[in-house]
Design a protein around this motif. Structure first.
Motif, PDB file in Angstrom:
ATOM      1  N   HIS A  42     -35.163 -24.118  24.393  1.00  0.00           N
ATOM      2  CA  HIS A  42     -34.479 -23.701  23.168  1.00  0.00           C
ATOM      3  C   HIS A  42     -35.414 -22.989  22.209  1.00  0.00           C
ATOM      4  CE1 HIS A  42     -30.802 -25.688  24.283  1.00  0.00           C
ATOM      5  NE2 HIS A  42     -31.509 -26.735  24.639  1.00  0.00           N
ATOM      6  N   ARG A  43     -36.689 -23.289  22.321  1.00  0.00           N
ATOM      7  CA  ARG A  43     -37.697 -22.623  21.502  1.00  0.00           C
ATOM      8  C   ARG A  43     -38.730 -22.029  22.459  1.00  0.00           C
ATOM      9  NH1 ARG A  43     -39.452 -27.310  17.631  1.00  0.00           N
ATOM     10  NH2 ARG A  43     -39.452 -28.351  19.628  1.00  0.00           N
ATOM     11  N   PRO A  44     -38.534 -20.758  22.841  1.00  0.00           N
ATOM     12  CA  PRO A  44     -39.374 -20.150  23.885  1.00  0.00           C
ATOM     13  C   PRO A  44     -40.873 -20.253  23.619  1.00  0.00           C
ATOM     14  CG  PRO A  44     -37.556 -18.696  23.354  1.00  0.00           C
ATOM     15  CD  PRO A  44     -37.518 -19.823  22.357  1.00  0.00           C
ATOM     16  N   HIS A  45     -41.269 -20.206  22.354  1.00  0.00           N
ATOM     17  CA  HIS A  45     -42.699 -20.279  22.066  1.00  0.00           C
ATOM     18  C   HIS A  45     -43.269 -21.675  22.338  1.00  0.00           C
ATOM     19  CE1 HIS A  45     -40.789 -21.659  18.363  1.00  0.00           C
ATOM     20  NE2 HIS A  45     -41.943 -22.227  18.020  1.00  0.00           N
ATOM     21  N   LEU A  46     -42.407 -22.643  22.589  1.00  0.00           N
ATOM     22  CA  LEU A  46     -42.847 -24.003  22.908  1.00  0.00           C
ATOM     23  C   LEU A  46     -42.504 -24.392  24.354  1.00  0.00           C
ATOM     24  CD1 LEU A  46     -41.873 -25.837  19.602  1.00  0.00           C
ATOM     25  CD2 LEU A  46     -44.119 -24.959  20.280  1.00  0.00           C
ATOM     26  N   ALA A  47     -42.232 -23.413  25.204  1.00  0.00           N
ATOM     27  CA  ALA A  47     -41.862 -23.697  26.599  1.00  0.00           C
ATOM     28  C   ALA A  47     -42.945 -24.513  27.300  1.00  0.00           C
ATOM     29  CB  ALA A  47     -41.598 -22.400  27.354  1.00  0.00           C
ATOM     30  N   PHE A  76     -28.724 -15.756  22.650  1.00  0.00           N
ATOM     31  CA  PHE A  76     -28.912 -15.048  21.392  1.00  0.00           C
ATOM     32  C   PHE A  76     -29.875 -13.888  21.634  1.00  0.00           C
ATOM     33  CE2 PHE A  76     -28.116 -19.560  20.554  1.00  0.00           C
ATOM     34  CZ  PHE A  76     -26.901 -19.444  19.896  1.00  0.00           C
ATOM     35  N   PRO A  77     -29.350 -12.715  21.953  1.00  0.00           N
ATOM     36  CA  PRO A  77     -30.192 -11.583  22.361  1.00  0.00           C
ATOM     37  C   PRO A  77     -31.241 -11.169  21.331  1.00  0.00           C
ATOM     38  CG  PRO A  77     -27.860 -11.071  22.635  1.00  0.00           C
ATOM     39  CD  PRO A  77     -27.944 -12.396  21.959  1.00  0.00           C
ATOM     40  N   ASN A  78     -31.007 -11.439  20.063  1.00  0.00           N
ATOM     41  CA  ASN A  78     -31.950 -10.996  19.032  1.00  0.00           C
ATOM     42  C   ASN A  78     -33.019 -12.030  18.707  1.00  0.00           C
ATOM     43  OD1 ASN A  78     -30.591  -8.550  18.805  1.00  0.00           O
ATOM     44  ND2 ASN A  78     -29.135  -9.411  17.345  1.00  0.00           N
ATOM     45  N   ASP A  79     -32.984 -13.185  19.357  1.00  0.00           N
ATOM     46  CA  ASP A  79     -34.011 -14.198  19.109  1.00  0.00           C
ATOM     47  C   ASP A  79     -35.369 -13.690  19.571  1.00  0.00           C
ATOM     48  OD1 ASP A  79     -32.306 -15.984  17.985  1.00  0.00           O
ATOM     49  OD2 ASP A  79     -32.329 -17.410  19.642  1.00  0.00           O
ATOM     50  N   SER A  80     -36.403 -14.239  18.957  1.00  0.00           N
ATOM     51  CA  SER A  80     -37.750 -13.857  19.365  1.00  0.00           C
ATOM     52  C   SER A  80     -38.133 -14.599  20.635  1.00  0.00           C
ATOM     53  CB  SER A  80     -38.746 -14.174  18.247  1.00  0.00           C
ATOM     54  OG  SER A  80     -38.751 -15.562  18.009  1.00  0.00           O
ATOM     55  N   GLY A  81     -39.172 -14.145  21.265  1.00  0.00           N
ATOM     56  CA  GLY A  81     -39.663 -14.786  22.473  1.00  0.00           C
ATOM     57  C   GLY A  81     -39.338 -13.973  23.705  1.00  0.00           C
ATOM     58  N   GLU A  82     -40.103 -14.237  24.742  1.00  0.00           N
ATOM     59  CA  GLU A  82     -39.949 -13.515  25.990  1.00  0.00           C
ATOM     60  C   GLU A  82     -38.572 -13.779  26.602  1.00  0.00           C
ATOM     61  OE1 GLU A  82     -42.242 -13.517  30.236  1.00  0.00           O
ATOM     62  OE2 GLU A  82     -43.414 -13.906  28.429  1.00  0.00           O
ATOM     63  N   GLU A  83     -37.882 -12.713  26.979  1.00  0.00           N
ATOM     64  CA  GLU A  83     -36.520 -12.847  27.485  1.00  0.00           C
ATOM     65  C   GLU A  83     -36.444 -13.697  28.744  1.00  0.00           C
ATOM     66  OE1 GLU A  83     -32.920 -10.038  29.124  1.00  0.00           O
ATOM     67  OE2 GLU A  83     -34.037  -9.341  27.382  1.00  0.00           O
ATOM     68  N   SER A  84     -37.431 -13.585  29.617  1.00  0.00           N
ATOM     69  CA  SER A  84     -37.396 -14.358  30.860  1.00  0.00           C
ATOM     70  C   SER A  84     -37.461 -15.864  30.580  1.00  0.00           C
ATOM     71  CB  SER A  84     -38.544 -13.956  31.782  1.00  0.00           C
ATOM     72  OG  SER A  84     -39.795 -14.264  31.194  1.00  0.00           O
ATOM     73  N   ILE A  85     -38.101 -16.257  29.492  1.00  0.00           N
ATOM     74  CA  ILE A  85     -38.147 -17.678  29.143  1.00  0.00           C
ATOM     75  C   ILE A  85     -36.867 -18.090  28.430  1.00  0.00           C
ATOM     76  CG2 ILE A  85     -39.336 -19.409  27.722  1.00  0.00           C
ATOM     77  CD1 ILE A  85     -41.921 -17.888  28.313  1.00  0.00           C
ATOM     78  N   ARG A  86     -36.346 -17.245  27.558  1.00  0.00           N
ATOM     79  CA  ARG A  86     -35.105 -17.567  26.848  1.00  0.00           C
ATOM     80  C   ARG A  86     -33.918 -17.630  27.788  1.00  0.00           C
ATOM     81  NH1 ARG A  86     -33.298 -13.826  23.411  1.00  0.00           N
ATOM     82  NH2 ARG A  86     -34.626 -12.173  24.161  1.00  0.00           N
TER      83      ARG A  86
END
Length: 88
Positions: A42-47, A76-86
């Protein structure tokens, strides 16, 4: 993660109880207690912290096996973070 692992361990620990009057025949195969884990970053930067769950489980004696990973379009396409992780 520690609390979740403790809950899993407690839930899978058999309660001491008297044997049944007519125990079923034993088989030669043994089934280990198993937990099937579903997750999404849910929070790509914390994967990396999400994945620490499995490292902690291994350190506590669990056997961790990835069964399947499915990727979908990010919710949520506009969220930050790498798309492959989101997309997991």
């Amino acid at each position: 993660h520690d609390a979740l692992l403790t809950t899993c361990e407690q839930a899978l620990t058999p309660n001491p109880s008297p044997p049944p009057p007519n125990p079923p025949p034993t088989s030669s195969t043994t089934t280990l207690p198993t937990v099937l884990v579903f997750y999404s970053h849910h929070r790509p930067h914390l994967a990396h912290r999400d994945m620490e769950f499995f490292e902690k489980a291994r350190s506590r004696g669990w056997i961790c096996e990835e069964v399947v990973t499915r990727k979908f379009e990010p919710m949520f396409p506009n969220d930050s973070g790498e798309e492959s992780i989101r997309a997991t």
